[in-house]
Design an enzyme around this catalytic site. Sequence first.
Site, PDB file in Angstrom:
ATOM      1  N   LYS A  22       0.834  -1.211   0.000  1.00  0.00           N
ATOM      2  CA  LYS A  22       0.000   0.000   0.000  1.00  0.00           C
ATOM      3  C   LYS A  22       0.865   1.257   0.000  1.00  0.00           C
ATOM      4  CE  LYS A  22      -1.892   1.586   3.989  1.00  0.00           C
ATOM      5  NZ  LYS A  22      -1.504   2.999   4.208  1.00  0.00           N
ATOM      6  N   ASN A  23       1.873   1.277   0.849  1.00  0.00           N
ATOM      7  CA  ASN A  23       2.659   2.501   1.000  1.00  0.00           C
ATOM      8  C   ASN A  23       3.652   2.739  -0.133  1.00  0.00           C
ATOM      9  OD1 ASN A  23       1.232   3.083   3.258  1.00  0.00           O
ATOM     10  ND2 ASN A  23       2.852   2.568   4.718  1.00  0.00           N
ATOM     11  N   ARG A  93      -4.592  10.893   4.805  1.00  0.00           N
ATOM     12  CA  ARG A  93      -3.486  11.840   4.909  1.00  0.00           C
ATOM     13  C   ARG A  93      -2.504  11.734   3.756  1.00  0.00           C
ATOM     14  NH1 ARG A  93      -2.246  14.340   9.212  1.00  0.00           N
ATOM     15  NH2 ARG A  93      -0.116  14.337   8.472  1.00  0.00           N
ATOM     16  N   CYS A 117      -5.295  13.364  13.453  1.00  0.00           N
ATOM     17  CA  CYS A 117      -5.121  11.956  13.130  1.00  0.00           C
ATOM     18  C   CYS A 117      -5.162  11.176  14.432  1.00  0.00           C
ATOM     19  CB  CYS A 117      -3.763  11.791  12.442  1.00  0.00           C
ATOM     20  SG  CYS A 117      -3.321  10.088  12.147  1.00  0.00           S
ATOM     21  N   ARG A 122       0.351  14.873  13.313  1.00  0.00           N
ATOM     22  CA  ARG A 122       1.146  14.502  12.141  1.00  0.00           C
ATOM     23  C   ARG A 122       1.298  15.709  11.228  1.00  0.00           C
ATOM     24  NH1 ARG A 122      -0.944   8.695  10.079  1.00  0.00           N
ATOM     25  NH2 ARG A 122       0.938   8.724   8.826  1.00  0.00           N
ATOM     26  N   PRO A 123       2.238  16.595  11.541  1.00  0.00           N
ATOM     27  CA  PRO A 123       2.411  17.790  10.711  1.00  0.00           C
ATOM     28  C   PRO A 123       3.019  17.450   9.350  1.00  0.00           C
ATOM     29  CG  PRO A 123       4.105  17.680  12.416  1.00  0.00           C
ATOM     30  CD  PRO A 123       3.211  16.492  12.624  1.00  0.00           C
ATOM     31  N   VAL A 124       2.993  18.431   8.451  1.00  0.00           N
ATOM     32  CA  VAL A 124       3.637  18.237   7.137  1.00  0.00           C
ATOM     33  C   VAL A 124       4.742  19.274   6.942  1.00  0.00           C
ATOM     34  CG1 VAL A 124       1.749  17.055   5.935  1.00  0.00           C
ATOM     35  CG2 VAL A 124       1.771  19.548   6.020  1.00  0.00           C
ATOM     36  N   ASP A 125       5.231  19.810   8.055  1.00  0.00           N
ATOM     37  CA  ASP A 125       6.242  20.875   7.966  1.00  0.00           C
ATOM     38  C   ASP A 125       7.486  20.456   7.191  1.00  0.00           C
ATOM     39  OD1 ASP A 125       6.495  19.165  10.280  1.00  0.00           O
ATOM     40  OD2 ASP A 125       8.168  20.405  10.924  1.00  0.00           O
ATOM     41  N   ASP A 305       4.251   0.418  12.062  1.00  0.00           N
ATOM     42  CA  ASP A 305       3.039  -0.179  11.494  1.00  0.00           C
ATOM     43  C   ASP A 305       2.846  -1.640  11.908  1.00  0.00           C
ATOM     44  OD1 ASP A 305       2.326   2.173  10.310  1.00  0.00           O
ATOM     45  OD2 ASP A 305       2.855   1.592   8.273  1.00  0.00           O
ATOM     46  N   VAL A 327       7.879   6.510  17.129  1.00  0.00           N
ATOM     47  CA  VAL A 327       7.597   7.233  15.875  1.00  0.00           C
ATOM     48  C   VAL A 327       6.370   8.141  16.012  1.00  0.00           C
ATOM     49  CG1 VAL A 327       7.103   6.989  13.408  1.00  0.00           C
ATOM     50  CG2 VAL A 327       8.690   5.402  14.514  1.00  0.00           C
ATOM     51  N   ARG A 397      -8.791  -0.295   4.766  1.00  0.00           N
ATOM     52  CA  ARG A 397      -7.860   0.669   4.172  1.00  0.00           C
ATOM     53  C   ARG A 397      -6.555  -0.008   3.758  1.00  0.00           C
ATOM     54  NH1 ARG A 397      -6.291   5.213   7.757  1.00  0.00           N
ATOM     55  NH2 ARG A 397      -4.963   5.424   5.944  1.00  0.00           N
TER      56      ARG A 397
HETATM   57  C1  UD1 Z   1       4.352   6.731   6.598  1.00  0.00           C
HETATM   58  C2  UD1 Z   1       3.434   5.581   6.308  1.00  0.00           C
HETATM   59  C3  UD1 Z   1       2.785   5.091   7.593  1.00  0.00           C
HETATM   60  C4  UD1 Z   1       3.850   4.786   8.639  1.00  0.00           C
HETATM   61  C5  UD1 Z   1       4.812   5.945   8.807  1.00  0.00           C
HETATM   62  C6  UD1 Z   1       5.990   5.633   9.695  1.00  0.00           C
HETATM   63  C7  UD1 Z   1       2.649   6.022   4.073  1.00  0.00           C
HETATM   64  C8  UD1 Z   1       1.511   6.419   3.203  1.00  0.00           C
HETATM   65  N1  UD1 Z   1       2.400   6.025   5.377  1.00  0.00           N
HETATM   66  O1  UD1 Z   1       3.554   7.792   7.122  1.00  0.00           O
HETATM   67  O2  UD1 Z   1       2.043   3.909   7.299  1.00  0.00           O
HETATM   68  O3  UD1 Z   1       3.229   4.531   9.881  1.00  0.00           O
HETATM   69  O4  UD1 Z   1       5.351   6.339   7.522  1.00  0.00           O
HETATM   70  O5  UD1 Z   1       6.700   4.539   9.198  1.00  0.00           O
HETATM   71  O6  UD1 Z   1       3.712   5.692   3.602  1.00  0.00           O
HETATM   72  N2  UD1 Z   1       6.659  14.319  11.001  1.00  0.00           N
HETATM   73  C9  UD1 Z   1       6.847  15.647  11.257  1.00  0.00           C
HETATM   74  N3  UD1 Z   1       6.773  16.537  10.220  1.00  0.00           N
HETATM   75  C10 UD1 Z   1       6.519  16.122   8.942  1.00  0.00           C
HETATM   76  C11 UD1 Z   1       6.314  14.765   8.697  1.00  0.00           C
HETATM   77  C12 UD1 Z   1       6.399  13.879   9.752  1.00  0.00           C
HETATM   78  O7  UD1 Z   1       7.076  16.054  12.390  1.00  0.00           O
HETATM   79  O8  UD1 Z   1       6.455  16.974   8.040  1.00  0.00           O
HETATM   80  C13 UD1 Z   1       6.715  13.351  12.119  1.00  0.00           C
HETATM   81  C14 UD1 Z   1       5.358  12.698  12.384  1.00  0.00           C
HETATM   82  O9  UD1 Z   1       4.572  13.498  13.225  1.00  0.00           O
HETATM   83  C15 UD1 Z   1       5.740  11.387  13.029  1.00  0.00           C
HETATM   84  C16 UD1 Z   1       7.087  11.080  12.356  1.00  0.00           C
HETATM   85  O10 UD1 Z   1       7.534  12.264  11.748  1.00  0.00           O
HETATM   86  O11 UD1 Z   1       5.934  11.540  14.407  1.00  0.00           O
HETATM   87  C17 UD1 Z   1       7.022   9.972  11.343  1.00  0.00           C
HETATM   88  O12 UD1 Z   1       6.095  10.294  10.365  1.00  0.00           O
HETATM   89  P1  UD1 Z   1       6.316   9.975   8.834  1.00  0.00           P
HETATM   90  O13 UD1 Z   1       7.533   9.141   8.612  1.00  0.00           O
HETATM   91  O14 UD1 Z   1       6.220  11.253   8.084  1.00  0.00           O
HETATM   92  O15 UD1 Z   1       5.040   9.125   8.529  1.00  0.00           O
HETATM   93  P2  UD1 Z   1       4.169   9.243   7.227  1.00  0.00           P
HETATM   94  O16 UD1 Z   1       5.095   9.485   6.098  1.00  0.00           O
HETATM   95  O17 UD1 Z   1       3.037  10.179   7.462  1.00  0.00           O
END
Ligand code: UD1
Length: 418
Positions: A22-23, A93, A117, A122-125, A305, A327, A397
């Site tokens: 999926k990912n 997301r 979430c 889960r920010p996107v910064d 996961d 994580v 999902r």
């Molecule tokens: C992806 C996977 C999800 C998995 C996760 C961790 C997909 C679609 N989803 O999610 O199944 O659980 O990796 O292996 O591939 N963070 C920030 N800022 C950001 C982005 C992330 O602070 O801009 C933090 C998040 O809050 C979290 C950590 O980084 O605590 C890990 O998140 P991230 O690796 O980004 O997970 P996803 O990519 O959302």
Amino acid sequence: MDRIVIRGGRQLNGTVRIESAKNAVLPILAACILSRGECLLHGIPPLHDVFTISQLLMRLGVAVRTERPGLLRIHTPDVIQTEAPYDLVRKMRASVLVMGPLLTRFGVAKVPLPGGCAIGNRPVDLHLKGFQSLGADIEIKHGFIQASAERLYGARIYLDYPSHTATENIMMAAVLAEGTTYIENAAEEPEIVDVANFLNSMGARITGAGTKVIRIEGVRELGGTEYACIPDRIEAGTYLVAAAISRGDVTLTNVITEHLKPVIAKLQEAGAEFEGRNGTIRVIARERLRSVDVKTLPYPGFPTDMQAQMMSLMCVTEGISIVTETVFENRFLHVEELKRMGADIRIEGPSAIVRGVERLYGAPVKATDLRAGASLVLAGLVAEGQTDIFGVGHVDRGYVNIVGKLQALGADISRVNT
Ligand code: UD1
């Protein structure tokens, strides 16, 4: 409203085929926005998240055609919408993955800020900082993020944290940027390598995916391709735990054993035995397994996961196990539900202390997120009596036909509509 009903106690035996990851599929579908040609994708699993991203692409004006089950033909015309609709993004997301491709090919991308979430903030910064480093202007207004740039330029980007989707999003944006981009402290997950391989098959020039530094040499345009994604290591891990928890003997086909190393290592430490060759792996667990400590980390560490599923197993192993989540900040929503089934778990900060019990007891329980749902299914497989799992939509999902696959392995499980 569907629920999954399980009568526990059956040992699982037989063979189960694992789907594509999926990912990997989600970012690869988003990456089709980058191509001027046609992309033919094989082995696409019929998951709810895959439907959601396909719908999103279609709403943007991308042609997504199902040639036959599992085979998608995708073409992105030269003019499409660049605003992702809120009703789809709030469902998933990972929709934010269209941002990098839209920005780099069309110069603008508008995506709703992903909301709250269940498993934590889960920010996107990191995604946005990456786009800014490539030269994009970012504006956040009225609940939307708007990124724009006449042209993106290669840059050195250091990620504060090796975010999985931020790495993919920035990598996708950088493929059409002018010059060379380095993503440092990049995520190393196998899905990132798959996305890079897919992009390279369209004409991108990416090296280093799967290591801490990814180098992307920008190209003018990308063409069509034909591709099949890697198998799903999380679905595979879930079936390994299903076999182990039921003290069964199960063979998984369509797996890459290397990707499962962190999970296999823990199950071996707990006493399970493995045999593997040519894309298959067999797990045998005849005895009650031992407790092991688990700490989630970015790849190649133990995957977050798989944390919930592993915890279900630890609920019935011999001894005490400490499961530490590093994580996500709030990924223990399954704990209260497992306790309702008789599990002995105490949460202390980022750790759950699990004391293995002789027996779990079936109960009505609720899936609060995808992997929490999987963990309840696993617990139901060994619980005495009947377990009713509500919130099945979460499970859909990420798992194709989990009920049918477990039935085929001998579980007493069904899906009912109430
Ligand atoms: C992806 C996977 C999800 C998995 C996760 C961790 C997909 C679609 N989803 O999610 O199944 O659980 O990796 O292996 O591939 N963070 C920030 N800022 C950001 C982005 C992330 O602070 O801009 C933090 C998040 O809050 C979290 C950590 O980084 O605590 C890990 O998140 P991230 O690796 O980004 O997970 P996803 O990519 O959302």
